[in-house]
Design an enzyme around this catalytic site. Sequence first.
Site, PDB file in Angstrom:
ATOM      1  CB  ILE A   1      -0.959   0.005   1.212  1.00 21.36           C
ATOM      2  CG1 ILE A   1      -1.763  -1.307   1.270  1.00 21.36           C
ATOM      3  CG2 ILE A   1      -1.882   1.216   1.139  1.00 21.36           C
ATOM      4  CD1 ILE A   1      -2.529  -1.626  -0.005  1.00 21.36           C
TER       5      ILE A   1
ATOM      6  CD  GLU B   1      -1.740   2.576 -10.230  1.00 23.26           C
ATOM      7  OE1 GLU B   1      -2.392   2.802 -11.261  1.00 23.26           O
ATOM      8  OE2 GLU B   1      -1.421   3.459  -9.417  1.00 23.26           O
TER       9      GLU B   1
ATOM     10  CD  GLN C   1      26.749   1.575 -21.015  1.00 25.21           C
ATOM     11  OE1 GLN C   1      26.304   1.004 -20.011  1.00 25.21           O
ATOM     12  NE2 GLN C   1      27.931   1.279 -21.530  1.00 25.21           N
TER      13      GLN C   1
END
Length: 378
Positions: A159, A361, A334
């Site tokens: 949560i 989600e 990089q």
Amino acid sequence: MTVERLLPNRESEDLLALATELAREELKPLAAEYEEAERFPREQFRLLGKSGLLGLPYSGRWGGGEVPYEVYLQVLEEIAAAWMSVGVGLSVHTMSCFALAHHGTDAQRDRWLPAMLDGDLLGAYALSETHAGSDAAALSTRARRDGEQYVVNGTKAWITHGGEADFYTTMVRTSDADVSCLLVDGATPGLSAAPPERKMGLTGSTTAQMIFADARVDADRLIGEEGAGLRIALSSLDSGRLGIAACAVGLAQAALEEAVEYAKGRTQFGKPIIEFQGLEFLLADMAAAIDSARASYLDAARRRDRGMPFRRQASVAKLVATDAAMKVTTDAVQVLGGAGYTRDFPVERYMREAKVPQIFEGTNQIQRMVIARELKRA
């Protein structure tokens, strides 16, 4: 680097300018310090509320901004570019208000929604459980009716804002067949937070299990009718996934800007490294991925604003944007080389933060399932 925006009107341009100024002057300077200290930015959410940014897509009757979703998402992108934890928190708060705003009664909205939208109350969305993450229908947290209250028992997992939120939009099982939605006050006796999860990124955003032990919730906090919870949850997620897509684009944009700035200033073999074709092509691919991801969330948002179906497009946007953010932030490290692997530059934090949007989600594997199912229905 300035991102060119196509906004519907001057008011939207002014709103985005306000959000950009607030993000760059009030949020970005604090991000590294708060993330390092794993400090929750509660005052920053209050600032967003007082600035009118916590309720942008909701009705002005209850203090919302009544702006189109495509505008809200571009504001969210700017916030996330400055500080991802706050951007994700704003997206989660907006999703946590969705059930009440769209499925509550006027009396319920009059009572609670204004404080949610002006920053007095910060929200959390409590759907997932340890054994019911992607399989939302398998949740086991129970709410038993006892007179004018529900007695809630169970544990919610992962949560965002767990233990910090003032209210929890909570999906519970009210019978073997029915899932229902309760708007739970964060101060409810019997509701407690487990110790926060120890995460690789978004360390300023508290994530914790929420434990319901005979927690008594007044029956007038039921949103919609009993049994409507799963439908409310899924419709909330459709919009919430667009918020995560916008946050991912903001994070990727921040990483690109850092990489470009470094490549302009870093000299090797007598010239800036941005002039070497290997870096030019890498940066170009990063920009193309960001522009494509931004276009995908705006397409879905415009469909939503017009009342058109957008579930498939929302999953496409979430999938494309979060995968792009992971690749762009990795490539930014990089570009900076050894410097990018140190905490002296923010790209290593951006790379760590980019991972979880591919997971929460609805994992990106779940997004592929949603997209495929919508294609079958077409």
